[in-house]
Structures are given as C-alpha cells and as structure tokens.
Design a protein around this motif. Sequence first.
Motif, mmCIF file in Angstrom:
data_model
loop_
_atom_site.group_PDB
_atom_site.id
_atom_site.type_symbol
_atom_site.label_atom_id
_atom_site.label_comp_id
_atom_site.label_asym_id
_atom_site.label_seq_id
_atom_site.Cartn_x
_atom_site.Cartn_y
_atom_site.Cartn_z
ATOM 1 N N SER A 555 0.821 -1.213 0.000
ATOM 2 C CA SER A 555 0.000 0.000 0.000
ATOM 3 C C SER A 555 0.854 1.262 0.000
ATOM 4 O O SER A 555 0.330 2.366 -0.137
ATOM 5 N N TYR A 556 2.162 1.096 0.155
ATOM 6 C CA TYR A 556 3.086 2.232 0.127
ATOM 7 C C TYR A 556 3.821 2.247 -1.210
ATOM 8 O O TYR A 556 4.428 1.245 -1.611
ATOM 9 N N LEU A 557 3.769 3.377 -1.874
ATOM 10 C CA LEU A 557 4.529 3.589 -3.095
ATOM 11 C C LEU A 557 5.645 4.578 -2.788
ATOM 12 O O LEU A 557 5.389 5.737 -2.456
ATOM 13 N N VAL A 558 6.882 4.124 -2.874
ATOM 14 C CA VAL A 558 8.023 4.968 -2.567
ATOM 15 C C VAL A 558 8.616 5.489 -3.869
ATOM 16 O O VAL A 558 8.951 4.705 -4.769
ATOM 17 N N VAL A 559 8.751 6.801 -3.979
ATOM 18 C CA VAL A 559 9.381 7.431 -5.137
ATOM 19 C C VAL A 559 10.848 7.655 -4.788
ATOM 20 O O VAL A 559 11.161 8.309 -3.783
ATOM 21 N N ALA A 560 11.744 7.119 -5.609
ATOM 22 C CA ALA A 560 13.165 7.168 -5.263
ATOM 23 C C ALA A 560 14.027 7.249 -6.504
ATOM 24 O O ALA A 560 13.611 6.862 -7.606
ATOM 25 N N THR A 561 15.247 7.730 -6.311
ATOM 26 C CA THR A 561 16.246 7.732 -7.379
ATOM 27 C C THR A 561 16.785 6.308 -7.544
ATOM 28 O O THR A 561 16.602 5.462 -6.660
ATOM 29 N N PRO A 562 17.457 5.995 -8.645
ATOM 30 C CA PRO A 562 17.978 4.624 -8.840
ATOM 31 C C PRO A 562 18.864 4.148 -7.699
ATOM 32 O O PRO A 562 18.793 2.984 -7.290
ATOM 33 N N GLU A 563 19.724 5.041 -7.161
ATOM 34 C CA GLU A 563 20.619 4.642 -6.068
ATOM 35 C C GLU A 563 19.821 4.296 -4.811
ATOM 36 O O GLU A 563 20.080 3.286 -4.150
ATOM 37 N N ALA A 564 18.851 5.147 -4.475
ATOM 38 C CA ALA A 564 18.047 4.890 -3.280
ATOM 39 C C ALA A 564 17.182 3.649 -3.461
ATOM 40 O O ALA A 564 16.928 2.905 -2.504
ATOM 41 N N ALA A 565 16.727 3.394 -4.689
ATOM 42 C CA ALA A 565 15.878 2.228 -4.950
ATOM 43 C C ALA A 565 16.613 0.928 -4.659
ATOM 44 O O ALA A 565 16.032 -0.040 -4.158
ATOM 45 N N LYS A 566 17.931 0.885 -4.980
ATOM 46 C CA LYS A 566 18.719 -0.318 -4.686
ATOM 47 C C LYS A 566 18.717 -0.620 -3.195
ATOM 48 O O LYS A 566 18.563 -1.763 -2.770
ATOM 49 N N ASN A 567 18.896 0.421 -2.373
ATOM 50 C CA ASN A 567 18.903 0.250 -0.923
ATOM 51 C C ASN A 567 17.540 -0.208 -0.428
ATOM 52 O O ASN A 567 17.429 -1.087 0.436
ATOM 53 N N LEU A 568 16.469 0.380 -0.976
ATOM 54 C CA LEU A 568 15.117 0.005 -0.562
ATOM 55 C C LEU A 568 14.829 -1.463 -0.858
ATOM 56 O O LEU A 568 14.230 -2.169 -0.053
ATOM 57 N N ARG A 569 15.291 -1.938 -2.008
ATOM 58 C CA ARG A 569 14.988 -3.316 -2.386
ATOM 59 C C ARG A 569 15.797 -4.326 -1.589
ATOM 60 O O ARG A 569 15.423 -5.497 -1.506
ATOM 61 N N LEU A 570 16.914 -3.868 -1.014
ATOM 62 C CA LEU A 570 17.662 -4.736 -0.104
ATOM 63 C C LEU A 570 16.937 -4.859 1.233
ATOM 64 O O LEU A 570 16.984 -5.905 1.877
ATOM 65 N N ARG A 571 16.266 -3.797 1.645
ATOM 66 C CA ARG A 571 15.634 -3.771 2.962
ATOM 67 C C ARG A 571 14.206 -4.318 2.946
ATOM 68 O O ARG A 571 13.773 -4.948 3.917
ATOM 69 N N TYR A 572 13.469 -4.029 1.879
ATOM 70 C CA TYR A 572 12.041 -4.326 1.874
ATOM 71 C C TYR A 572 11.663 -5.181 0.662
ATOM 72 O O TYR A 572 12.267 -5.074 -0.408
ATOM 73 N N THR A 573 10.654 -6.010 0.846
ATOM 74 C CA THR A 573 10.260 -6.933 -0.223
ATOM 75 C C THR A 573 8.849 -6.676 -0.742
ATOM 76 O O THR A 573 8.508 -7.134 -1.833
ATOM 77 N N ASN A 574 7.997 -5.982 -0.014
ATOM 78 C CA ASN A 574 6.587 -5.870 -0.375
ATOM 79 C C ASN A 574 6.163 -4.499 -0.897
ATOM 80 O O ASN A 574 5.233 -4.401 -1.692
ATOM 81 N N LEU A 575 6.806 -3.432 -0.421
ATOM 82 C CA LEU A 575 6.378 -2.108 -0.868
ATOM 83 C C LEU A 575 6.703 -1.901 -2.347
ATOM 84 O O LEU A 575 7.551 -2.575 -2.917
ATOM 85 N N GLN A 576 5.987 -0.966 -2.980
ATOM 86 C CA GLN A 576 6.185 -0.672 -4.390
ATOM 87 C C GLN A 576 7.134 0.525 -4.548
ATOM 88 O O GLN A 576 7.100 1.451 -3.743
ATOM 89 N N VAL A 577 7.978 0.476 -5.567
ATOM 90 C CA VAL A 577 8.995 1.510 -5.770
ATOM 91 C C VAL A 577 8.866 2.084 -7.178
ATOM 92 O O VAL A 577 8.858 1.330 -8.159
ATOM 93 N N LEU A 578 8.770 3.407 -7.263
ATOM 94 C CA LEU A 578 8.790 4.103 -8.545
ATOM 95 C C LEU A 578 10.146 4.788 -8.689
ATOM 96 O O LEU A 578 10.506 5.648 -7.883
ATOM 97 N N VAL A 579 10.913 4.381 -9.705
ATOM 98 C CA VAL A 579 12.254 4.926 -9.905
ATOM 99 C C VAL A 579 12.183 6.127 -10.848
ATOM 100 O O VAL A 579 11.635 6.036 -11.956
ATOM 101 N N VAL A 580 12.723 7.259 -10.381
ATOM 102 C CA VAL A 580 12.736 8.485 -11.186
ATOM 103 C C VAL A 580 14.152 9.035 -11.227
ATOM 104 O O VAL A 580 14.940 8.824 -10.312
#
Length: 597
Positions: A555-580
Amino acid sequence: MDNTKSKSSFKAKIQKLGTNLSSMVMPNIAAIIAWGLITALFMKSGWIPVAKIAELITPMLNYLLPLLIAYCGGRLVYEERGAVVGAIAVMGVIVGADIPMFLGAMIMGPLGGWCMKKFDQLFQEKIRSGFEMIYNNFSAGIIGMLLAILGTYIVNPLVTAGSNFMAKGVDWIISIHMLPLANIFIEPAKILFLNNAIGNGILVPLGVQQAATAGKSVLFLLESNPGPGLGILLAYMFFGKGSSKASAPGAAIIQFFGGIHEIYFPYVLMKPALILAAIAGGVSGTFTFQLLGGGLKAAASPGSIIAILLMTAKGAYFGVIAGVLVAAVVSFAIAAIILKADKSEDDDSFAEKQAQMQEMKAESKGQSVMSAQAAQTSVESYRDVKKIIFACDAGMGSSAMGASLLRDKVKKAGIENISVTNTAVNKLQDEQGLLVITQEELAERAAERTPSAMHVAVDNFLSSPRYDEIVANLKALTQIDSQSATEEQPKNQNSTDNVDNIDVSKVKEVTYVRHDQHVGTATMAVASLQALMHKAQKTTKVTATAIDDIQDDASYLVVATPEAAKNLRLRYTNLQVLVVDNLLTSDQYPALVDKLN
C-alpha cells in the motif's frame, strides 16, 4: 607495525585485567547497595536507628560481600566448580581479619578457580565411569580446604598489611587535600573504557572499607561523578556543530540521569583536547567534595545523579550536590573555550564521519569501488548469522541501548529468527552463527574470546552506520532466498520501475525517503507532487519518511532515485517503488497522478 600491535596487545591486557577486577564486583553491586542502605537507615547514627536490624551490618560487610566477590572471581575462571572452591578458599582470609577482606576475595576467588581448573585438566579424564561424583566432590573439597589454610597463614597477613598500607595512604592523601589529583589519571582512563575497572575494581573496595569506619567515603564519587561529562555535553549543546550538537541534549539526559557515562566518551574522542575539560571537572569536583564534606554510604551504580543522591550520607547532601555542580560548570567552561576555538568544518553527523573513515580505509587498500560480485560476497558472509550480541566492558548500559536500537531495526525490516542481546565482553562464549558487535577499544578482546564468530567494531553503540549495513545485508539474504525459490518470477513485488508496473488499486500513500543529506529535496518533492494532486483533485496521501520508518507493505509507493531504490529493495520486499531520475521534475508524475485515486 609490530610496535603498534604490541601497544594494542598491552592495552588489551590492561583492559582485561581491569575488567576481571570489575567483573568480581559488578554483579554484587546490588548487595553493596543493600548493605549501604541498611547502614544509612538503621545504624546508630542513621536516619531510622533500629538496633536489631543494625546487627546485619557487620556480618554482611565482613562475610557476605567478600564471599560473593570470591564466588564471582572463581566463576570467572572456571564456572561453578571454580566459584565454589573460590568461596571456600576466601574463608581462610576472612576469619581472624579485622578489616573487610575485599582484596583478599579478589585474590582467593580467581586463585581457587584456577587451581580447580588445572587439577581437572590433569585428572578428570582419567576417572573411571561411576566414580565421577566422588572425584568432583572430594577434589573440590580438598583443594578448597588447602587454599583456606593457605589463606589463613599466608594470604591473610599479607592482605591485611597491604590493605592497612593502602588505607593509610588514602587517608594521608585526603588529609593533605591531594585526592583531587587522582582525577588526572581517572578521567583519561575512563575515556579508554576503563571506567568500570577503576570504579568497581579499585575505588569501591577501598570506599567500602573507609565507609565502614567513617560512615561515608568520597572515593565512591571519584569515578561516578556525572558532572564532568554533563559539562562537556552541555558545551556541545551550545557550541557544537552538526548532529553532535543536535544529539548532545539527549546524551546529557542519558548520562546525568541514566548514569551511562560511556555515552559522552565519543564526544571527547572527536575533540581529544576535551580531555582537559574532563580532568579539570573531575579535579574541581573532588576538591569540592572534600572541602564541603561530601561522601556516599555505598557505591552509586550506575553513576546517575539519582543513584548518587540515594547513596549520599546523612548531612553530606550539600557537599555532594555542590561537587557535582562545580564539576559540571568547570568542565563546561573549558569545553566551551575549546569548541569555540575549533575552526574545523562542521561535523555533519557521527554516521557520516564514520562512513568517511571506512571509505578512506577502503581506498587505502584499493577497495574504494565494490563490484557486484564483492557486494554479493559481503551479503553471503551474513548467511550463517543466527544470533547478534552486543558486548561492552560491563555488559550493561551502552551495550543494552545499542542492542535495543538494532533489535528495533531488525524488527522493522521484518527479519525473523535472529536474536539481539547484550553481555559483558568477558562473558562471551565462542559459537557458530554468532555476530559480535563491540566498541573498537574492546574488539581485540572480543575476537580472542570468540574466534569463530563474525565481528563488527563500532565507535559508538548509540550511533553507527554499521547497523544499517547489517540490517541491509540480512534483509538482502531473505530477498536472495526468496528470488531463488521463485526463479520463474524474476521480479518480486517491489520491482516496479515505472508507472505502468504500479498496482494503483493497493496504493494508499506515496512517500519520499527522507535522510540527513536530502531533507530539503524530499520536502520540496512532497510539495511539488501535492500541488499536482490538488490540481487533479486526487486525495492520495503524500509524505516524506525516514527509511527505517517505512512499512513493508504494497500500500506504500516509494518514489526514489535509482541509487536509493537499490537500498530500498535490499531492505524491503513488499512495498512498491517508482524509480525516477529527478525527484522534483520527473516526467512520470503526470501519468502517476492520472492513475492514482
């Protein structure tokens, strides 16, 4: 290089000796406090004189406390068998002595444990089946008897003479008002994490002996005085820079009221000249204690102002409070001068400084850029970790708080089946699947005790970037395992790179990651997207959140840069990530707003 290693080993040996002394007293602080309270309340000149209860004072001092110390000393060397033999052995030193045998207990306890250990190493494996109990009982009994006799005729006279000499020396130093000079050595030693060794291993036994005759002792205050540390932290509040200034108020509360002195050590280590402020505060505080008759009935542990006031002797409150205040004022004044004169750049944060140090170390070894394969190896090194233990000198205070911080991060990351606890470094047990986190000063000793474990050394238990690294690696393992189990689905739930891959039916909140370096950027991005949402009459919530506070939910959509998205995907498995590419001006925002509710 060899010289540096030699110095490090010598320092580790000194710390180990100090910790062993402390470890015999620290577990029995509660008993010493109980004796102090009974003495303060019920002795003839106490607050509530009761003759019958006052009969407990002498037996507790002469028998209970030395026996407990010797028991812990024997256990330190050889578990329960060593503890029992140590307790038997110390009776030979206690009987016939006209002084409390704390020093004798510190000798006979470990000696009893060592003798029992060596005897078992020689004969235990040679005992035939069925005779183990006879061997265990009689060997411990006979060795205990022999050591008790040795203590009666040899150790007792030596310790009595030594204790009388030390007591007269302390009394002489006090009589000529030179005791404050002891803080010249005590304060620097504290910064090297020898505070427990000095306080509980040396000053407390001498203080108990002095309090037994004089009704109070200023020796209990030499190491536990929270004034010097408070003054330094207050100086950082007003004249510090960056997050050291921001974190100083909280640290001051923990140090002054919680009694965890270790919390201000990193502040001194950041600016080594501040050791002068600590020394001046300690010397002036001790001088004030002496001048105004300050003293405690028993040890104040931890060194909190609350514990100190509870242990203050009747009629000594003014001297004690004045000494703490004077120490704080003097250390504050000198620390303020040092910090104001410092022209170095702002220290943005402890974490950033530590990260820079690690980066410089890597660069010096040609490891400044980590390849994907190296990163994978780093993650895999955590695969066997089943238990995390924080180890400090005493196993209390700072390590407990560090364990609590990491435990919370592990829980938020959804990592299961990994316990996070704390203990004293001398109680570490070597085992597989163990990750030991300790202060850099104690890393060598921790490695000696747990050679099979994985080790992480930090500068400060309360603020270290290594915690996020540990959590990220552990989280990455769960993700790697999850991907291996579902190879037919190469992308997991949070692998949404663009708007087309977002499941908008689940999105209840759009959030940006807020961190120290980009607080303003996240705030501006929130405002920009909110304006687009308002113009399109959409109601989905838009926020900025710290990375540790994000909930792992689709239910959480995180907007992140490519570098931050890598860190998010290491930490979390269920939230959605929009890379900008740009948080403020992404061309994906119009399509995102159009799809959201």
